[in-house]
Each structure stands twice: as C-alpha cells, then as structure tokens.
Design a protein around this motif. Sequence first.
Motif, PDB file in Angstrom:
ATOM      1  N   SER A 246      79.457  84.732  74.110  1.00  0.00           N
ATOM      2  CA  SER A 246      79.642  84.550  75.547  1.00  0.00           C
ATOM      3  C   SER A 246      78.316  84.251  76.458  1.00  0.00           C
ATOM      4  O   SER A 246      78.456  84.112  77.624  1.00  0.00           O
ATOM      5  CB  SER A 246      80.720  85.397  76.052  1.00  0.00           C
ATOM      6  OG  SER A 246      79.985  86.553  75.991  1.00  0.00           O
ATOM      7  N   GLU A 247      77.123  84.535  75.717  1.00  0.00           N
ATOM      8  CA  GLU A 247      75.977  84.317  76.521  1.00  0.00           C
ATOM      9  C   GLU A 247      75.007  83.190  76.519  1.00  0.00           C
ATOM     10  O   GLU A 247      75.154  82.808  75.317  1.00  0.00           O
ATOM     11  CB  GLU A 247      75.091  85.499  76.152  1.00  0.00           C
ATOM     12  CG  GLU A 247      75.975  87.153  76.586  1.00  0.00           C
ATOM     13  CD  GLU A 247      75.006  88.220  76.375  1.00  0.00           C
ATOM     14  OE1 GLU A 247      74.917  89.050  77.116  1.00  0.00           O
ATOM     15  OE2 GLU A 247      74.464  88.040  75.377  1.00  0.00           O
ATOM     16  N   ALA A 248      74.463  82.567  77.528  1.00  0.00           N
ATOM     17  CA  ALA A 248      73.436  81.832  77.155  1.00  0.00           C
ATOM     18  C   ALA A 248      72.032  82.420  76.969  1.00  0.00           C
ATOM     19  O   ALA A 248      72.065  83.931  77.535  1.00  0.00           O
ATOM     20  CB  ALA A 248      72.999  81.007  78.657  1.00  0.00           C
ATOM     21  N   LEU A 249      71.058  82.112  76.408  1.00  0.00           N
ATOM     22  CA  LEU A 249      69.837  82.760  75.876  1.00  0.00           C
ATOM     23  C   LEU A 249      68.795  82.223  76.684  1.00  0.00           C
ATOM     24  O   LEU A 249      68.254  80.844  76.298  1.00  0.00           O
ATOM     25  CB  LEU A 249      69.852  82.731  74.515  1.00  0.00           C
ATOM     26  CG  LEU A 249      68.451  83.410  73.756  1.00  0.00           C
ATOM     27  CD1 LEU A 249      68.428  85.011  74.178  1.00  0.00           C
ATOM     28  CD2 LEU A 249      68.316  83.058  72.302  1.00  0.00           C
ATOM     29  N   LEU A 250      67.780  82.879  77.346  1.00  0.00           N
ATOM     30  CA  LEU A 250      66.575  82.593  77.669  1.00  0.00           C
ATOM     31  C   LEU A 250      65.714  83.402  76.795  1.00  0.00           C
ATOM     32  O   LEU A 250      65.319  84.266  76.627  1.00  0.00           O
ATOM     33  CB  LEU A 250      66.055  83.226  79.102  1.00  0.00           C
ATOM     34  CG  LEU A 250      64.784  82.667  79.795  1.00  0.00           C
ATOM     35  CD1 LEU A 250      64.925  81.194  80.052  1.00  0.00           C
ATOM     36  CD2 LEU A 250      64.686  83.492  81.138  1.00  0.00           C
ATOM     37  N   ALA A 251      64.903  82.266  75.789  1.00  0.00           N
ATOM     38  CA  ALA A 251      64.310  82.777  74.609  1.00  0.00           C
ATOM     39  C   ALA A 251      62.917  82.873  74.875  1.00  0.00           C
ATOM     40  O   ALA A 251      62.444  82.118  75.809  1.00  0.00           O
ATOM     41  CB  ALA A 251      64.673  81.949  73.310  1.00  0.00           C
ATOM     42  N   TRP A 264      67.483  78.282  76.155  1.00  0.00           N
ATOM     43  CA  TRP A 264      66.069  77.593  76.646  1.00  0.00           C
ATOM     44  C   TRP A 264      65.182  78.351  76.320  1.00  0.00           C
ATOM     45  O   TRP A 264      64.793  79.621  76.648  1.00  0.00           O
ATOM     46  CB  TRP A 264      66.355  77.338  78.329  1.00  0.00           C
ATOM     47  CG  TRP A 264      65.007  77.080  78.926  1.00  0.00           C
ATOM     48  CD1 TRP A 264      63.813  77.526  79.239  1.00  0.00           C
ATOM     49  CD2 TRP A 264      64.897  75.792  79.630  1.00  0.00           C
ATOM     50  NE1 TRP A 264      62.895  76.785  79.869  1.00  0.00           N
ATOM     51  CE2 TRP A 264      63.522  75.588  80.011  1.00  0.00           C
ATOM     52  CE3 TRP A 264      65.653  74.500  79.520  1.00  0.00           C
ATOM     53  CZ2 TRP A 264      63.080  74.355  80.624  1.00  0.00           C
ATOM     54  CZ3 TRP A 264      65.153  73.355  80.214  1.00  0.00           C
ATOM     55  CH2 TRP A 264      64.001  73.221  80.866  1.00  0.00           C
ATOM     56  N   ASN A 265      64.130  77.702  75.456  1.00  0.00           N
ATOM     57  CA  ASN A 265      62.843  78.661  75.123  1.00  0.00           C
ATOM     58  C   ASN A 265      61.629  78.566  75.912  1.00  0.00           C
ATOM     59  O   ASN A 265      61.224  77.448  76.202  1.00  0.00           O
ATOM     60  CB  ASN A 265      62.503  78.235  73.577  1.00  0.00           C
ATOM     61  CG  ASN A 265      61.626  79.430  72.937  1.00  0.00           C
ATOM     62  OD1 ASN A 265      60.811  79.939  73.572  1.00  0.00           O
ATOM     63  ND2 ASN A 265      61.933  79.476  71.460  1.00  0.00           N
ATOM     64  N   LEU A 266      61.377  79.585  76.558  1.00  0.00           N
ATOM     65  CA  LEU A 266      60.120  79.517  77.512  1.00  0.00           C
ATOM     66  C   LEU A 266      58.967  79.063  76.862  1.00  0.00           C
ATOM     67  O   LEU A 266      58.267  78.143  77.166  1.00  0.00           O
ATOM     68  CB  LEU A 266      60.161  80.868  78.356  1.00  0.00           C
ATOM     69  CG  LEU A 266      61.060  81.178  79.046  1.00  0.00           C
ATOM     70  CD1 LEU A 266      60.912  82.718  79.395  1.00  0.00           C
ATOM     71  CD2 LEU A 266      61.219  80.449  80.266  1.00  0.00           C
ATOM     72  N   SER A 267      58.489  79.645  75.539  1.00  0.00           N
ATOM     73  CA  SER A 267      57.591  79.040  74.765  1.00  0.00           C
ATOM     74  C   SER A 267      57.858  79.346  73.496  1.00  0.00           C
ATOM     75  O   SER A 267      57.632  80.460  72.980  1.00  0.00           O
ATOM     76  CB  SER A 267      56.175  79.553  75.445  1.00  0.00           C
ATOM     77  OG  SER A 267      55.337  79.308  74.554  1.00  0.00           O
ATOM     78  N   LYS A 268      58.096  78.333  72.496  1.00  0.00           N
ATOM     79  CA  LYS A 268      58.249  78.698  71.214  1.00  0.00           C
ATOM     80  C   LYS A 268      56.941  79.144  70.445  1.00  0.00           C
ATOM     81  O   LYS A 268      56.871  79.995  69.382  1.00  0.00           O
ATOM     82  CB  LYS A 268      58.502  77.264  70.438  1.00  0.00           C
ATOM     83  CG  LYS A 268      59.812  76.708  70.910  1.00  0.00           C
ATOM     84  CD  LYS A 268      60.109  75.547  70.186  1.00  0.00           C
ATOM     85  CE  LYS A 268      61.684  74.766  70.464  1.00  0.00           C
ATOM     86  NZ  LYS A 268      61.808  73.612  69.832  1.00  0.00           N
ATOM     87  N   THR A 269      55.575  79.154  70.925  1.00  0.00           N
ATOM     88  CA  THR A 269      54.601  79.678  70.592  1.00  0.00           C
ATOM     89  C   THR A 269      54.150  81.044  71.139  1.00  0.00           C
ATOM     90  O   THR A 269      53.232  81.405  70.743  1.00  0.00           O
ATOM     91  CB  THR A 269      53.453  78.644  70.762  1.00  0.00           C
ATOM     92  OG1 THR A 269      53.091  78.490  72.154  1.00  0.00           O
ATOM     93  CG2 THR A 269      53.495  77.329  70.175  1.00  0.00           C
TER      94      THR A 269
END
Length: 325
Positions: A246-251, A264-269
């Motif tokens: 039930s949650e969105a993720l700020l990764a 939404w990935n802030l930075s994959k690296t």
Amino acid sequence: MTQRLAATSSGLETAASLLRAGKLVAFGTETVYGLGADATNPTAVARIFEAKNRPRFNPLISHFHSADAAFQQGVACSLAYKLADAFWPGPLTLVLPRAPGSTVSDLAADGLSSLAVRVPRGENVQALLRAVGRPVAAPSANRSGRISPSDAAHVLEELDGRIDAVLDTGPCVVGLESTVVDLTTPDRPLLLRPGGVSVEALEAVCGPLTFPETESDVAPQSPGRLLSHYAPLLPVRLNATSVYASEALLAFGPDHPAGSGAIWNLSKTGNLEEAASRLFAGLRYLDAEGQKLGLTCVAVQPIPSHGLGLAIQDRLHRAAAPRPI
C-alpha cells in the motif's frame, strides 16, 4: 493566467520589467524556483505571502547579482567575504546585520535587524537580477508547506493564475534550497539550514560551525524552518527497510525493497548530489502516482548523513512531520 516566459533576451526583459513594476515572477536558480518580488516594494512583497498562503510573515532571502550588491544591504564581516569568495555565486545564504542604508523593506526582513542575502548561480538568473537592478525577495515558488519546485511545470501546478509570470529556465541543477549561515555574531557562525553547500565544504573555509539546539533557536532568522514543510499530501514514513504493497517507495541506491506499486529512485548509484537534484521531483511524482493507485503512504529508504545527505534528511524529516490542522 500566468505567463510562461522563455529564457530568451525578450523573456528576461519581460520578467525584469514585471518585477520592477511590482509584479510576481517565478524564476529558476541552481537550487529551486523562487517566487520573486521587488524586495524594496512592501506591496509587492505582501503579494508573495498572499500567493503562497504563507501562514506567517517569515523573513525572506533577498537575491543579488553580485557580492558587492549584497553587501550594500547587509554588513559583511571578514568571514562573510571569505564565504562569498568561496561559494558565491552559489547555494549559500548569509544572514548579516542590516546596513543602515538598506533599501530592503521591513516586510521582506520581517522587521529584524538582520538580513538574509544570496547571490545565486546561473547565467539566466544572473542576467535577470542585473536587469532588475534591485534586491529581489524570492522564497520557493510553491504553496506554503508544500513540495518545493525544481521545474517551471511544478510552479504552474500550484501557482497558475496566482502570479504574473514564470521564467522557464529548465530543471534546477542542485534541487535543494540554499544552506543558510548566520554571521550576525561573526566569531560564532551558526548553521540555520543545511542545503546546497555541505557542512564539510563550509567548515573547510570557516572552521567549526555552531548548530542550533532547538527549532526556536533559529526562528525567525531563517526561512524553511517550519516543522511541517516540503510535504506531499500522502504521509511520509522514514528509514524504511521494507515496503508494504500500500506504499509508494522513495528509493536510494542500487538495492531497494520489492512490493511497491510506485517507485522513484533518487540515485541508483548512491550519488547524493544526484539524489538532492531529484528529491522534490520524486516526492511530487510519488504523491501524484500514489494517489492515482490508491496508495496510503510514501516510504523512504535511509539516506546517509554526510555531504548533501544532511540537507536531504532535513527536508524529509519536515515532509514527514505531523501536519498542522
């Protein structure tokens, strides 16, 4: 209807003319889009508070095209000159004693004996400020307490019809508001707000910084210190090591929990500069997408506390704080 001006010579000229005439113009800097008004015109400054639904009259940062122009309005000590040499133009705001002949209105300074000044980086904003030829007060161009805008489209989402124009200078490079340092006591530089210049970089120039013990220690000298600020409509859960369906993720980083309907990935690296530049856009995306999907929360992976991580953490803690009624 708010005009959307291109960052051309005619667009810059129109934006400057509107500002000189007491109108509200949003414009991009390296940090976020600011909602600009002639800082010497109290009627124009009052319109900022009205457009933003700002709940109280906090001091506003005045923007200048050069350090010389800024130091005509605020009294600079030797440390101010050192920091200006190192970081201006750039994402650093200095709080200085107001100069006796300062033309910045009392409303922009909240009637204080100090003044927050900054010289932003960027060819277009520099050209705009030179053309205006006056201090420009410019808090972030969003409704009070909401997510700061890092693109002209974000400004129009919230303020279309409430302001006169937005100068579209493209996405902001830094994506986080400026760092604010109080130099009203020159031998005790005080960090009022972490931001686009890291603590490590500052201390390499000015030596150890003092940190406020409580929020009340910095009010009302600095903007951006409301407990609930930068907030999406969905609640925010910090330091998540797992995520519910039930949650969105700020990764953040190459590995993130599975199971989210929106990510939404802030930075994959794991690059903190990239993460800072993508933070507000990511919060906006997850807020909108999460509501479309019927999600109930935005979960946020842990963010390191070094470099720009401290500023990212600051914005996320305020986004997650209890909302005012």
